[in-house]
Design an enzyme around this catalytic site. Structure first.
Site, PDB file in Angstrom:
ATOM      1  N   LEU A 101      27.186   9.460 -61.077  1.00 21.38           N
ATOM      2  CA  LEU A 101      27.443   8.024 -61.111  1.00 21.38           C
ATOM      3  C   LEU A 101      26.300   7.420 -61.911  1.00 21.38           C
ATOM      4  O   LEU A 101      25.157   7.901 -61.833  1.00 21.38           O
ATOM      5  CB  LEU A 101      27.447   7.434 -59.690  1.00 21.38           C
ATOM      6  CG  LEU A 101      28.624   7.792 -58.788  1.00 21.38           C
ATOM      7  CD1 LEU A 101      28.441   7.182 -57.399  1.00 21.38           C
ATOM      8  CD2 LEU A 101      29.947   7.311 -59.386  1.00 21.38           C
ATOM      9  N   ASP A 102      26.593   6.349 -62.646  1.00 24.83           N
ATOM     10  CA  ASP A 102      25.543   5.699 -63.431  1.00 24.83           C
ATOM     11  C   ASP A 102      24.414   5.216 -62.520  1.00 24.83           C
ATOM     12  O   ASP A 102      24.638   4.946 -61.331  1.00 24.83           O
ATOM     13  CB  ASP A 102      26.105   4.477 -64.167  1.00 24.83           C
ATOM     14  CG  ASP A 102      27.086   4.879 -65.257  1.00 24.83           C
ATOM     15  OD1 ASP A 102      27.019   6.031 -65.725  1.00 24.83           O
ATOM     16  OD2 ASP A 102      27.917   4.020 -65.618  1.00 24.83           O
ATOM     17  N   TRP A 103      23.265   5.020 -63.092  1.00 26.47           N
ATOM     18  CA  TRP A 103      22.089   4.518 -62.383  1.00 26.47           C
ATOM     19  C   TRP A 103      22.420   3.235 -61.601  1.00 26.47           C
ATOM     20  O   TRP A 103      22.015   3.069 -60.459  1.00 26.47           O
ATOM     21  CB  TRP A 103      20.990   4.250 -63.433  1.00 26.47           C
ATOM     22  CG  TRP A 103      19.760   3.623 -62.884  1.00 26.47           C
ATOM     23  CD1 TRP A 103      18.739   4.286 -62.283  1.00 26.47           C
ATOM     24  CD2 TRP A 103      19.422   2.239 -62.896  1.00 26.47           C
ATOM     25  NE1 TRP A 103      17.776   3.386 -61.897  1.00 26.47           N
ATOM     26  CE2 TRP A 103      18.169   2.123 -62.271  1.00 26.47           C
ATOM     27  CE3 TRP A 103      20.045   1.079 -63.369  1.00 26.47           C
ATOM     28  CZ2 TRP A 103      17.532   0.904 -62.093  1.00 26.47           C
ATOM     29  CZ3 TRP A 103      19.415  -0.138 -63.195  1.00 26.47           C
ATOM     30  CH2 TRP A 103      18.163  -0.217 -62.570  1.00 26.47           C
ATOM     31  N   LYS A 191      33.500   1.492 -66.922  1.00 26.98           N
ATOM     32  CA  LYS A 191      32.897   0.377 -67.665  1.00 26.98           C
ATOM     33  C   LYS A 191      33.555   0.242 -69.044  1.00 26.98           C
ATOM     34  O   LYS A 191      33.871  -0.865 -69.492  1.00 26.98           O
ATOM     35  CB  LYS A 191      31.392   0.588 -67.832  1.00 26.98           C
ATOM     36  CG  LYS A 191      30.623   0.458 -66.521  1.00 26.98           C
ATOM     37  CD  LYS A 191      29.157   0.751 -66.742  1.00 26.98           C
ATOM     38  CE  LYS A 191      28.402   0.763 -65.423  1.00 26.98           C
ATOM     39  NZ  LYS A 191      27.074   1.343 -65.536  1.00 26.98           N
TER      40      LYS A 191
END
Ligand code: URA
Length: 239
Positions: A101-103, A191
């Site tokens: 998962l992204d930061w 996103k």
């Protein structure tokens, strides 16, 4: 007796595919002898070494983690930033995240030391549904979201059809909350998909992975998966 590459992957050293490469490279020894044959079978009493380091035999473990925002999906960070394994210091196994998962994304992240399981979960052929809740800039409606159900082009490739559910639309602050169900796992996919329909993501959370959700967990907490949950994931069929 188990195949050597599986034993290496299960020890949490790496994935099975990488383990195969290590064997072919000639850096794996069984009972002191270099083995380059992929099909080689070993038993619990055989001593396996990778680059001179003996494998600790680890039982496979599987965790469901509620990843906070601001944490990197990695086992270490050279700049000392927070990583997901910081939350698992009490667990003796060498675990790592299943995908990433992204930061700045929070939510459900699986963690394991089982390389085969991790590969299976990420393999496109499994088509495991993931459900995300996105707060986006702009007013979501059936018209601007429709391309998501058909596929949008990101990084030169069309995404598989996705399903959405509009949770709320807030004209006062020009934002909306939309749930999106996808089964692919491309880089920054959610996103980019919202960006492609003109609704940039402000915050993102993953609520579901297969039929698992975050029930009972607070941010930063985790729990073990049961054997049944692991086998359901391995035999996952989309709803
Ligand atoms: N899609 C994204 O854009 N980010 C994530 O962290 C996960 C899916």
């Amino acid at each position: 007796m188990e195949r050597l590459q599986k034993v290496i992957a299960n020890a949490g050293v790496t994935s099975r595919r990488k383990a195969e490469e290590l064997i072919k490279e000639g850096v794996v020894k069984v009972n002191g002898v270099v083995v380059t044959e992929l099909g080689t079978k070993v038993s619990g009493s055989d001593k396996v070494e990778v680059r001179g380091v003996a494998l600790d035999k680890e039982e496979p473990v599987y965790f469901l983690f509620f990843k906070p925002k601001g944490v990197i999906s990695s086992v270490s960070d050279e700049k000392g930033r927070a990583v997901v394994t910081d939350y698992f210091k009490g667990e003796p196994e060498r675990i790592y995240p299943v995908g990433r998962l992204d930061w700045d994304t929070s939510g459900l992240l699986l963690m394991t030391n089982d390389g085969d399981f991790a590969n299976a979960m990420m393999h496109p052929k499994h088509e495991i549904d993931k459900v995300y809740t996105a707060k986006v800039k702009g007013l979501a409606d059936k018209i601007n979201l429709r391309p998501l159900t058909l596929g949008v082009k990101i990084d030169g490739r069309i995404t598989a059809p996705a399903r959405y559910n509009i949770i709320s639309v807030n004209p006062e602050n020009d934002s909306s909350i939309v749930e999106l169900r996808i089964h692919e796992g491309r880089n920054h996919q959610v996103k980019k998909m919202f960006e492609a329909v003109g609704l940039p993501v402000k915050t993102l959370k993953r609520d579901k992975f297969g039929d698992l959700d975050l029930t009972g967990l607070r941010i930063g907490e985790y729990r073990k998966l049961s054997k049944k949950e692991v086998s359901r994931l391995l035999n996952y069929k989309s709803v």
